[in-house]
Motif scaffolding. Structure first.
Motif, short mmCIF file in Angstrom:
data_model
loop_
_atom_site.label_atom_id
_atom_site.label_comp_id
_atom_site.label_asym_id
_atom_site.label_seq_id
_atom_site.Cartn_x
_atom_site.Cartn_y
_atom_site.Cartn_z
N LEU A 94 46.63 39.73 44.25
CA LEU A 94 46.62 39.08 42.93
C LEU A 94 45.58 37.97 42.88
N GLU A 95 45.38 37.29 44.00
CA GLU A 95 44.31 36.29 44.06
C GLU A 95 42.94 36.95 43.88
N GLU A 96 42.73 38.05 44.57
CA GLU A 96 41.44 38.75 44.48
C GLU A 96 41.17 39.20 43.06
N ARG A 97 42.21 39.57 42.35
CA ARG A 97 42.04 40.05 40.97
C ARG A 97 42.00 38.92 39.96
N GLY A 98 42.22 37.70 40.43
CA GLY A 98 42.07 36.54 39.56
C GLY A 98 43.28 36.19 38.73
#
Length: 203
Positions: free
Chosen positions: A70-74
């Motif tokens: 979820l962090e990678e996807r912003g």
């Protein structure tokens, strides 16, 4: 209902609900593991990964990987805890906040579909029965409630590290993780469960 296997019916209903949620968020690429974290943060931000593990009875390693995606996807970001700079708390980003109205609409739509044809009294009785069943199974009455709750991951911080601090998460090498766990979050085992195999059930 005569002859009904309640556990099977609840399981079938849970799978159907999960499939509807995933379908409703499909355009955003949000899967079964991700939506649970987003739903939790829509209800309450500024919580640690350990908080989520304890309140939702999830495996720490699986949750760490979902949060990382979820962090990678912003959609999610970690911020330092003002009381402990090494500890990280989870918040929705602007992109995550933009999903909030859609998530709330989806939840309301699924609630209406789930209880279609129910009277108001039947809806209340249904909700109360589900809450009682959850308590019978040791599930916290309200997963997003305040305060620490029992039922945290049986793997514990010493095996998986502290996911709330820098460098935390699942330190096990890839070959020791379940290769089939790609989207779902594992439910933590009870302290007296002796099966050594990892459990990664999609929820």
């Amino acid at each position: 209902m005569a002859g009904a296997h309640l556990a099977r019916l609840v399981s079938l209903a849970g799978r159907a609900l999960s499939a509807r949620i995933v379908a409703g968020l499909d355009e955003h690429g949000i899967g079964r593991g991700e939506y649970r974290v987003l739903f939790a943060l829509c209800e309450r931000e500024g919580v640690s990964q350990t908080d989520l593990c304890e309140r939702h009875r999830l495996d720490k390693g699986a949750l760490a990987r979902v949060v990382a995606r979820l962090e990678e996807r912003g959609y999610v970001e970690r911020r330092p805890d003002p009381d402990d700079g090494r500890r990280k708390l989870l918040y929705l980003t602007d992109a995550g906040e933009a999903l909030r109205p859609e998530i709330e609409d989806l939840k309301a739509r699924i609630d209406r579909e789930l209880t279609a044809g129910f009277s108001e009294a039947e809806r209340e009785a249904f909700a109360e029965s589900l809450e009682r069943a959850c308590r019978n199974l040791g599930v916290p009455r309200r997963a997003s409630g305040d305060g620490p709750l029992r039922g945290s991951s049986a793997l514990g911080d010493r095996r998986l590290g502290d996911p709330d601090r820098d460098g935390g998460g699942d330190p096990r090498p890839d070959h020791q993780r379940d290769p089939n766990c790609t989207g779902g979050l594992a439910v933590a085992r009870g302290p007296h469960h002796h099966d050594p195999r990892p459990v990664h059930r999609p929820l």
